[in-house]
Design an enzyme around this catalytic site. Sequence first.
Site, short mmCIF file in Angstrom:
data_model
loop_
_atom_site.label_atom_id
_atom_site.label_comp_id
_atom_site.label_asym_id
_atom_site.label_seq_id
_atom_site.Cartn_x
_atom_site.Cartn_y
_atom_site.Cartn_z
N HIS A 1 4.14 7.23 3.42
CA HIS A 1 5.07 6.10 3.28
C HIS A 1 4.58 5.10 2.25
O HIS A 1 3.42 5.14 1.82
CB HIS A 1 5.30 5.40 4.63
CG HIS A 1 4.12 4.66 5.20
ND1 HIS A 1 3.28 5.20 6.15
CD2 HIS A 1 3.64 3.41 4.96
CE1 HIS A 1 2.34 4.32 6.47
NE2 HIS A 1 2.53 3.22 5.75
N HIS B 1 0.83 -1.20 0.00
CA HIS B 1 0.00 0.00 0.00
C HIS B 1 0.87 1.25 0.00
O HIS B 1 2.07 1.19 0.25
CB HIS B 1 -0.97 0.02 1.19
CG HIS B 1 -0.32 0.09 2.53
ND1 HIS B 1 -0.08 -1.01 3.31
CD2 HIS B 1 0.19 1.14 3.24
CE1 HIS B 1 0.51 -0.66 4.43
NE2 HIS B 1 0.68 0.64 4.41
N GLU C 1 7.89 1.10 4.82
CA GLU C 1 7.40 0.09 5.76
C GLU C 1 7.61 -1.27 5.11
O GLU C 1 7.36 -1.43 3.91
CB GLU C 1 5.90 0.32 6.05
CG GLU C 1 5.29 -0.71 7.00
CD GLU C 1 3.79 -0.49 7.24
OE1 GLU C 1 3.17 0.30 6.49
OE2 GLU C 1 3.25 -1.11 8.17
#
Lengths: 134, 134
Positions: free
Chosen positions: A79, A7, A130
């Site tokens: 992010h 994502h 991430e």
Amino acid sequence: MLGRLNHVAIAVPDLEAASVIYRDTLGANLTQPQALPEHGVTVVFIDVGYTKIELLEPLGADSPIAAFLAKNPSGGMHHVCYEVPDIHAARDRLKKQGARILGDGEPKIGAHGKPVIFLHPKDFGGTLIELEQE
Amino acid sequence: MLGRLNHVAIAVPDLEAASVIYRDTLGANLTQPQALPEHGVTVVFIDVGYTKIELLEPLGADSPIAAFLAKNPSGGMHHVCYEVPDIHAARDRLKKQGARILGDGEPKIGAHGKPVIFLHPKDFGGTLIELEQE
């Protein structure tokens, strides 16, 4: 090592207002808001294929996205999250290469119930990355 | 209206240095650099599933990402690109809703040889959005 892009997270000052833009102006399908108190955010996922867009709104007094929104009051891309087959192996490999892991370096449970770590943006061309266990 | 998320673009000051980080530190597969003089950028795509990461380096004196890199010298996330089934229908729908299209509002040919438009970040929560014909 990098698996699929899971994502892209966009920090917003007002989750309801942002949801209206994505749902009504852009015609996308959205999930219901989900509060993640341990991460200090409330999230909505936008269905745009396998890789999702994640809208993040601060939750609580110590939200980790508060400083970002202070700098970017209208919001912005926060992010990107990639999947990895083994989060501990990925963490160890990156540390050996000198990359910095945020926090205490131990994986925490993320929005999908899987362990995640965050990498220091200064080691990755200004991008907060991430990593999430597949 | 929004189809799949096609790519996320990251502006970098040095494409070779960034490629080393993604290839060697993060273990990803990269394409060869591709110069796009009409867009003022040189691009490398990173294979992380259907949705790609696109690294962008300025090309030429009037690169549209020069101002972004002046503000973010180490680079950063620049835009997200969604697919739409009909770029002209999407453009017309968005204009009717008051959203601003960058440039003269006419689609241009993008990195994949398909017509694209860019939407004003101020209308979309601080995020620069590219729409690409499917």
